[in-house]
Design a protein around this motif. Structure first.
Motif, PDB file in Angstrom:
ATOM      1  N   ILE A 148       0.833  -1.201   0.000  1.00 20.58           N
ATOM      2  CA  ILE A 148       0.000   0.000   0.000  1.00 20.58           C
ATOM      3  C   ILE A 148       0.866   1.248   0.000  1.00 20.58           C
ATOM      4  N   ARG A 149       1.936   1.231   0.782  1.00 17.48           N
ATOM      5  CA  ARG A 149       2.840   2.382   0.802  1.00 17.48           C
ATOM      6  C   ARG A 149       3.536   2.558  -0.546  1.00 17.48           C
ATOM      7  N   GLU A 150       3.895   1.445  -1.176  1.00 18.68           N
ATOM      8  CA  GLU A 150       4.691   1.521  -2.412  1.00 18.68           C
ATOM      9  C   GLU A 150       3.859   1.959  -3.612  1.00 18.68           C
ATOM     10  N   ASN A 151       2.702   1.273  -3.824  1.00 19.43           N
ATOM     11  CA  ASN A 151       1.955   1.585  -5.055  1.00 19.43           C
ATOM     12  C   ASN A 151       0.436   1.523  -4.903  1.00 19.43           C
ATOM     13  N   GLY A 152      -0.042   1.305  -3.683  1.00 21.86           N
ATOM     14  CA  GLY A 152      -1.481   1.298  -3.466  1.00 21.86           C
ATOM     15  C   GLY A 152      -2.197   0.106  -4.062  1.00 21.86           C
ATOM     16  N   VAL A 153      -1.477  -1.003  -4.247  1.00 17.13           N
ATOM     17  CA  VAL A 153      -2.082  -2.211  -4.822  1.00 17.13           C
ATOM     18  C   VAL A 153      -1.818  -3.399  -3.902  1.00 17.13           C
ATOM     19  N   GLN A 203     -13.281  -5.340   1.300  1.00 12.22           N
ATOM     20  CA  GLN A 203     -13.867  -4.338   2.194  1.00 12.22           C
ATOM     21  C   GLN A 203     -12.850  -3.844   3.220  1.00 12.22           C
ATOM     22  N   GLN A 204     -11.970  -4.718   3.676  1.00 14.47           N
ATOM     23  CA  GLN A 204     -10.912  -4.279   4.589  1.00 14.47           C
ATOM     24  C   GLN A 204      -9.976  -3.288   3.890  1.00 14.47           C
ATOM     25  N   VAL A 205      -9.612  -3.611   2.657  1.00  9.09           N
ATOM     26  CA  VAL A 205      -8.738  -2.711   1.900  1.00  9.09           C
ATOM     27  C   VAL A 205      -9.420  -1.363   1.698  1.00  9.09           C
ATOM     28  N   ALA A 206     -10.715  -1.369   1.436  1.00 10.99           N
ATOM     29  CA  ALA A 206     -11.453  -0.117   1.260  1.00 10.99           C
ATOM     30  C   ALA A 206     -11.452   0.702   2.544  1.00 10.99           C
ATOM     31  N   ALA A 207     -11.566   0.030   3.691  1.00 18.15           N
ATOM     32  CA  ALA A 207     -11.540   0.742   4.978  1.00 18.15           C
ATOM     33  C   ALA A 207     -10.180   1.381   5.212  1.00 18.15           C
ATOM     34  N   ILE A 208      -9.123   0.690   4.811  1.00 17.50           N
ATOM     35  CA  ILE A 208      -7.778   1.257   4.945  1.00 17.50           C
ATOM     36  C   ILE A 208      -7.626   2.466   4.025  1.00 17.50           C
ATOM     37  N   GLY A 213      -6.925   8.153   3.289  1.00 15.08           N
ATOM     38  CA  GLY A 213      -7.325   9.236   2.402  1.00 15.08           C
ATOM     39  C   GLY A 213      -6.755   9.179   1.008  1.00 15.08           C
ATOM     40  N   ARG A 214      -6.482   7.965   0.518  1.00 14.43           N
ATOM     41  CA  ARG A 214      -6.038   7.839  -0.877  1.00 14.43           C
ATOM     42  C   ARG A 214      -6.454   6.472  -1.410  1.00 14.43           C
ATOM     43  N   PRO A 215      -6.551   6.316  -2.729  1.00 11.23           N
ATOM     44  CA  PRO A 215      -7.052   5.067  -3.312  1.00 11.23           C
ATOM     45  C   PRO A 215      -6.127   3.882  -3.051  1.00 11.23           C
ATOM     46  N   VAL A 216      -6.744   2.753  -2.782  1.00  7.95           N
ATOM     47  CA  VAL A 216      -6.034   1.481  -2.700  1.00  7.95           C
ATOM     48  C   VAL A 216      -6.912   0.452  -3.406  1.00  7.95           C
ATOM     49  N   ARG A 217      -6.322  -0.355  -4.276  1.00  8.80           N
ATOM     50  CA  ARG A 217      -7.110  -1.381  -4.938  1.00  8.80           C
ATOM     51  C   ARG A 217      -6.527  -2.759  -4.645  1.00  8.80           C
ATOM     52  N   ILE A 218      -7.363  -3.769  -4.821  1.00 11.16           N
ATOM     53  CA  ILE A 218      -6.931  -5.141  -4.577  1.00 11.16           C
ATOM     54  C   ILE A 218      -6.907  -5.884  -5.902  1.00 11.16           C
ATOM     55  N   GLU A 219      -5.840  -6.611  -6.154  1.00  9.92           N
ATOM     56  CA  GLU A 219      -5.627  -7.329  -7.410  1.00  9.92           C
ATOM     57  C   GLU A 219      -5.513  -8.814  -7.111  1.00  9.92           C
ATOM     58  N   GLN A 275     -12.284   1.400  12.819  1.00  6.94           N
ATOM     59  CA  GLN A 275     -11.563   2.082  13.895  1.00  6.94           C
ATOM     60  C   GLN A 275     -10.110   1.643  13.911  1.00  6.94           C
ATOM     61  N   TRP A 276      -9.893   0.336  13.752  1.00  4.27           N
ATOM     62  CA  TRP A 276      -8.522  -0.165  13.714  1.00  4.27           C
ATOM     63  C   TRP A 276      -7.746   0.503  12.576  1.00  4.27           C
ATOM     64  N   ALA A 277      -8.377   0.601  11.407  1.00  4.16           N
ATOM     65  CA  ALA A 277      -7.691   1.203  10.250  1.00  4.16           C
ATOM     66  C   ALA A 277      -7.329   2.649  10.514  1.00  4.16           C
ATOM     67  N   ARG A 278      -8.206   3.398  11.157  1.00  8.62           N
ATOM     68  CA  ARG A 278      -7.887   4.793  11.479  1.00  8.62           C
ATOM     69  C   ARG A 278      -6.729   4.874  12.455  1.00  8.62           C
ATOM     70  N   GLU A 279      -6.728   4.012  13.454  1.00 10.91           N
ATOM     71  CA  GLU A 279      -5.660   4.010  14.454  1.00 10.91           C
ATOM     72  C   GLU A 279      -4.306   3.624  13.852  1.00 10.91           C
ATOM     73  N   HIS A 280      -4.328   2.839  12.800  1.00 11.48           N
ATOM     74  CA  HIS A 280      -3.086   2.355  12.175  1.00 11.48           C
ATOM     75  C   HIS A 280      -2.794   3.028  10.846  1.00 11.48           C
ATOM     76  N   ALA A 281      -3.470   4.132  10.566  1.00 14.41           N
ATOM     77  CA  ALA A 281      -3.283   4.788   9.279  1.00 14.41           C
ATOM     78  C   ALA A 281      -1.817   5.099   8.992  1.00 14.41           C
ATOM     79  N   GLY A 282      -1.074   5.444  10.024  1.00 15.73           N
ATOM     80  CA  GLY A 282       0.346   5.766   9.846  1.00 15.73           C
ATOM     81  C   GLY A 282       1.157   4.600   9.334  1.00 15.73           C
ATOM     82  N   ASP A 283       0.725   3.368   9.608  1.00 10.00           N
ATOM     83  CA  ASP A 283       1.459   2.196   9.146  1.00 10.00           C
ATOM     84  C   ASP A 283       1.332   2.003   7.636  1.00 10.00           C
ATOM     85  N   PHE A 284       0.296   2.608   7.049  1.00 11.77           N
ATOM     86  CA  PHE A 284       0.039   2.407   5.617  1.00 11.77           C
ATOM     87  C   PHE A 284       0.408   3.643   4.780  1.00 11.77           C
ATOM     88  N   SER A 285       0.858   4.689   5.454  1.00  8.83           N
ATOM     89  CA  SER A 285       1.113   5.951   4.738  1.00  8.83           C
ATOM     90  C   SER A 285       2.606   6.150   4.460  1.00  8.83           C
TER      91      SER A 285
END
Length: 285
Positions: A148-153, A203-208, A213-219, A275-285
């Protein structure tokens, strides 16, 4: 005094904090106390549970042991159980898995086999026990963080796989209740813990994505590709293939139903994945 294994892990850190909030002395075991970053109030003790050494001194004077297989694996868990008996520790709370069903199905995948074997060893020890069988940990989603950090996929074999991710704080809260039980209500009890709702991986990926605050898609990728990516020093390729196939079996329906155990044990509702995704947003940014 409570001994916590895996004290620097996702559950362990929350548990140490929770016990200290209750005014309970904590002995936190870690391979590297200098870099552990644990609270000053805790007794932080060096312990490499994979080493062949006498573990009983680590448990001296303990009222209970929180046992997490992530701290050293099945062989280390057995040695800790033996050490707890030797040190007269009266209670073990085991962080187990919902994959354990107490049926022959427990032998069908790596996670179930490992946890079922340790549960049997704890039961055989004669020590009072509580098993916390957690479902899919919300923190498993951290495995997607580099991509997610590298390319949002996110590349996954089964985007439609369903589960009810459970927050590490809920697991820690339940562990604290069992460790501090003064009524016997949790003695020889199996607590099956899930999050409050079933979500697909998509749905988990969408919550993240919403949380950061940026697009992430699942392949979607093949099961072989997913197993190859999952395998590592602590997960043999055959075990990885078992797990990927298990995840595939949940596309039609989740492996485990949602439970209300978190609320019954802790007194508060289970925390949602959003809620978990919001609390861990920094891990994915």
């Amino acid at each position: 005094m409570i001994v916590v294994t895996g004290a620097t892990g996702n559950i362990g850190r929350r548990l140490v904090d929770r016990l200290l909030e209750e005014g309970v002395p904590v002995r936190a075991l870690t391979r590297d106390p200098a870099s552990a970053g644990l609270p000053a109030q805790a007794e932080v003790v060096r312990a490499d549970l994979t080493e062949d050494s006498d573990l009983a001194p680590l448990l001296a004077g303990a009222d209970a042991l929180f046992l997490n297989l992530a701290a050293g694996g099945g062989e280390s868990a057995q040695r800790l159980i033996d050490a707890a008996v030797k040190a007269d520790v009266p209670r073990i709370v085991l962080n187990s898995s919902l994959g354990v069903t107490d049926t022959p199905a427990d032998e069908t995948n790596f996670i179930s086999r490992m946890h079922a074997a340790v549960e049997r060893a704890v039961r055989a020890s004669g020590v009072e026990w509580t098993f916390l069988r957690g479902g899919n940990y919300a923190t498993n989603a951290l495995g997607w963080a580099p991509a997610i950090r590298e390319n949002g996929v996110v590349r996954d074999a089964h985007p439609g796989a369903q589960s009810a991710p459970v927050h590490e704080a809920d697991l820690a809260d339940a562990a604290a209740v069992a460790l501090l039980d003064r009524t016997g209500a949790h003695a020889h009890q199996v607590h099956r813990l899930t999050g409050p709702e079933v979500l697909t991986n998509t749905q988990q990926v969408a919550a993240i994505a919403e949380a950061i605050g940026r697009p992430v898609r699942i392949e979607q990728i093949s099961e072989d590709e997913a197993a190859e990516a999952m395998a590592g020093p602590h997960l043999p390729p055959a075990a990885a293939r078992e797990l990927v196939a298990l995840f595939g079996s949940t596309v039609d329906a989740p492996a485990f139903p949602v439970t209300d155990t978190v609320e019954r044990v802790t007194g508060h509702p289970a925390r949602p994945f959003a809620q978990w995704a919001r609390e861990h947003a920094g891990d994915f940014s």
